[in-house]
Write a protein that holds these residues in place. Sequence first.
Motif, short mmCIF file in Angstrom:
data_model
loop_
_atom_site.label_atom_id
_atom_site.label_comp_id
_atom_site.label_asym_id
_atom_site.label_seq_id
_atom_site.Cartn_x
_atom_site.Cartn_y
_atom_site.Cartn_z
N MET A 1 -43.28 24.25 8.97
CA MET A 1 -43.79 25.62 9.04
C MET A 1 -44.37 26.05 7.70
SD MET A 1 -41.83 29.08 10.19
CE MET A 1 -41.53 28.36 11.78
N GLU A 2 -45.43 26.82 7.77
CA GLU A 2 -46.07 27.31 6.55
C GLU A 2 -45.18 28.33 5.85
OE1 GLU A 2 -49.22 26.99 5.22
OE2 GLU A 2 -49.83 25.37 6.56
N TRP A 3 -45.19 28.31 4.52
CA TRP A 3 -44.39 29.29 3.76
C TRP A 3 -44.85 30.70 4.08
CZ3 TRP A 3 -40.44 26.71 2.80
CH2 TRP A 3 -40.48 25.42 2.28
N ALA A 4 -46.18 30.86 4.21
CA ALA A 4 -46.71 32.20 4.46
C ALA A 4 -46.14 32.77 5.76
CB ALA A 4 -48.24 32.15 4.52
N GLU A 5 -45.98 31.90 6.74
CA GLU A 5 -45.45 32.36 8.02
C GLU A 5 -43.99 32.80 7.88
OE1 GLU A 5 -46.34 29.47 11.02
OE2 GLU A 5 -45.05 30.50 12.48
N LEU A 6 -43.24 32.06 7.07
CA LEU A 6 -41.83 32.44 6.83
C LEU A 6 -41.75 33.79 6.14
CD1 LEU A 6 -40.33 29.01 5.69
CD2 LEU A 6 -39.99 30.17 7.87
N ILE A 7 -42.63 33.99 5.17
CA ILE A 7 -42.63 35.29 4.47
C ILE A 7 -42.96 36.40 5.47
CG2 ILE A 7 -43.75 36.67 2.66
CD1 ILE A 7 -44.22 34.01 1.13
N GLY A 8 -43.89 36.11 6.38
CA GLY A 8 -44.23 37.08 7.41
C GLY A 8 -43.03 37.42 8.30
N ARG A 9 -42.24 36.42 8.61
CA ARG A 9 -41.06 36.67 9.45
C ARG A 9 -40.01 37.50 8.71
NH1 ARG A 9 -39.89 30.93 12.19
NH2 ARG A 9 -37.77 31.74 12.12
N VAL A 10 -39.92 37.28 7.41
CA VAL A 10 -39.02 38.12 6.61
C VAL A 10 -39.51 39.56 6.64
CG1 VAL A 10 -38.25 38.62 4.25
CG2 VAL A 10 -38.19 36.27 5.11
N ALA A 11 -40.83 39.72 6.47
CA ALA A 11 -41.41 41.06 6.40
C ALA A 11 -41.23 41.81 7.73
CB ALA A 11 -42.89 40.98 6.05
N VAL A 12 -41.50 41.12 8.83
CA VAL A 12 -41.53 41.81 10.12
C VAL A 12 -40.14 41.91 10.75
CG1 VAL A 12 -42.51 41.79 12.45
CG2 VAL A 12 -43.91 41.09 10.51
N HIS A 13 -39.39 40.84 10.70
CA HIS A 13 -38.11 40.82 11.42
C HIS A 13 -36.88 40.84 10.52
CE1 HIS A 13 -40.55 39.88 14.90
NE2 HIS A 13 -41.02 38.79 14.29
N GLY A 14 -37.08 40.81 9.19
CA GLY A 14 -35.92 40.66 8.32
C GLY A 14 -35.17 39.38 8.65
N ASP A 15 -35.92 38.34 8.92
CA ASP A 15 -35.37 37.06 9.41
C ASP A 15 -34.65 36.30 8.29
OD1 ASP A 15 -34.99 34.42 10.22
OD2 ASP A 15 -36.82 34.39 11.43
N ARG A 16 -33.32 36.25 8.38
CA ARG A 16 -32.54 35.63 7.29
C ARG A 16 -32.60 34.11 7.32
NH1 ARG A 16 -27.57 39.74 5.79
NH2 ARG A 16 -28.96 41.54 5.67
N ASP A 17 -32.85 33.53 8.47
CA ASP A 17 -33.00 32.07 8.51
C ASP A 17 -34.28 31.66 7.78
OD1 ASP A 17 -30.67 31.76 9.93
OD2 ASP A 17 -31.68 31.98 11.87
N ALA A 18 -35.33 32.43 8.04
CA ALA A 18 -36.59 32.17 7.33
C ALA A 18 -36.38 32.35 5.83
CB ALA A 18 -37.69 33.12 7.82
N PHE A 19 -35.63 33.39 5.47
CA PHE A 19 -35.39 33.68 4.06
C PHE A 19 -34.61 32.54 3.40
CE2 PHE A 19 -32.88 35.92 0.69
CZ PHE A 19 -33.95 36.14 -0.17
N ARG A 20 -33.67 31.99 4.15
CA ARG A 20 -32.87 30.88 3.61
C ARG A 20 -33.76 29.67 3.28
NH1 ARG A 20 -27.71 29.72 3.15
NH2 ARG A 20 -26.65 28.18 3.49
N LEU A 21 -34.69 29.38 4.18
CA LEU A 21 -35.61 28.26 3.93
C LEU A 21 -36.45 28.51 2.68
CD1 LEU A 21 -36.82 27.56 7.59
CD2 LEU A 21 -35.26 26.15 6.21
N LEU A 22 -36.91 29.76 2.54
CA LEU A 22 -37.68 30.11 1.34
C LEU A 22 -36.82 29.95 0.10
CD1 LEU A 22 -39.49 33.27 2.75
CD2 LEU A 22 -40.64 31.20 1.96
N PHE A 23 -35.59 30.43 0.20
CA PHE A 23 -34.67 30.33 -0.94
C PHE A 23 -34.45 28.86 -1.32
CE2 PHE A 23 -30.46 29.44 -2.56
CZ PHE A 23 -30.35 30.33 -3.62
N GLU A 24 -34.16 28.05 -0.32
CA GLU A 24 -33.82 26.66 -0.62
C GLU A 24 -34.99 25.90 -1.23
OE1 GLU A 24 -32.26 25.35 3.09
OE2 GLU A 24 -30.24 26.14 2.65
N HIS A 25 -36.19 26.27 -0.84
CA HIS A 25 -37.34 25.57 -1.41
C HIS A 25 -37.72 26.13 -2.79
CE1 HIS A 25 -41.01 23.20 -1.38
NE2 HIS A 25 -41.67 24.27 -1.79
#
Lengths: 181, 215
Positions: A1-25
Amino acid sequence: MEWAELIGRVAVHGDRDAFRLLFEHFAPRVKGLLMKIGTDADTAEEIAQSTLLAVWRKAAQFDPSSGGAAAWIFTIARNLRIDAARRAVRQARADQPGFIDEADDVVDSPEILMTRGEDVSRVAAALLRLSEEQSRVVRMSFIEERPHADIAESLGIPLGTVKSRIRLAMNRLRDLLDEST
Amino acid sequence: MTINHHPPDELLADFATGRLDEADHLVVAVHIAQCPACRRFAGAMEHLAGATLEETAPVAMKADAFAAIVAKLDELQPAPRADVPPPDVLPDDDLPEILRRCRFGKQRRVAPGLKLQPIILPSAKQSRAFLLWSAPGARMLQHSHSGTELTCVLKGSFSHEAGRYGPGDFDFGDGDVDHQPVVGPDEPCLCLVAMSGDLELHGLLGRLISPFVRL
């Protein structure tokens, strides 16, 4: 998955799983980069944590059409690093009256943030045409902040060549940016 | 607006990677806001920085780092930034947006036809930033610099050996530069300046009045 898409999921849904992936990378890379340019491990850890916290907080401000997730996160880390350095200066001055004791974001204004839209494609096109050799020397000098002597040693070229290669690379980049209209 | 004079590439690279002192950063930011070419160049530096970040060997975070951040997420409210209250009276009606949000010190006259107003930057280290007004036709004293001087023209113009500087133009002076700027004849010139070190005034007149010129 693209990083930009994960950031979008954080922005729109407060998605903590997406945030975790961003954090780990990104967190360990921010920490690694800061340590590489001379920040001590504890400060680098602290700035890396603050950077990811800011990614969460500012996710809605991320523009997917801008220079990309890594560049955006670098910018955040860079600003936090400046803030940390400024805090140190302010603390040294804490006894003096009349100084503002808060982190004013005086210069971090929208008009100087990442290049956008049309600019971005021009920048990307120009960077693609910069040779690997030129890109490498610019990155070593300006982003990794390595002294010229150090660059000379690791590339196995004379000191004078480092200087002229940087100069040529910067001129070339200017030309490419002007050209790609 | 045609911009003819730009910051040196090294200065732009240091700007993009956050290495400039606060006062210098402000002057470059004001230029960049008006100059697409320099904005793209700084943008290219940021792209390279992003690529470098991607390729950096990761260093493990502390074991509890993610938990510590998640604990803070719940406390976070959006829009946490407290805007700096704008000053009651801006020193000029149409300053660039970045400057409108700055705090200003007291305006003072430094020499005939020359006044300045400091910009209060909480953590500038080596350099100071100020607005500088000069009267039309004013001839500055021949001077050089012990440190650096970064100038972005906001209104009017001045000229020296290197050419004419109008709105948006950027002038970089250091110890190697020895010049005598002359302000354009038609209107006052307003500049944003960041200066480190001291001015060194030359000539007999310069030596005589130097104690009275406080920049």
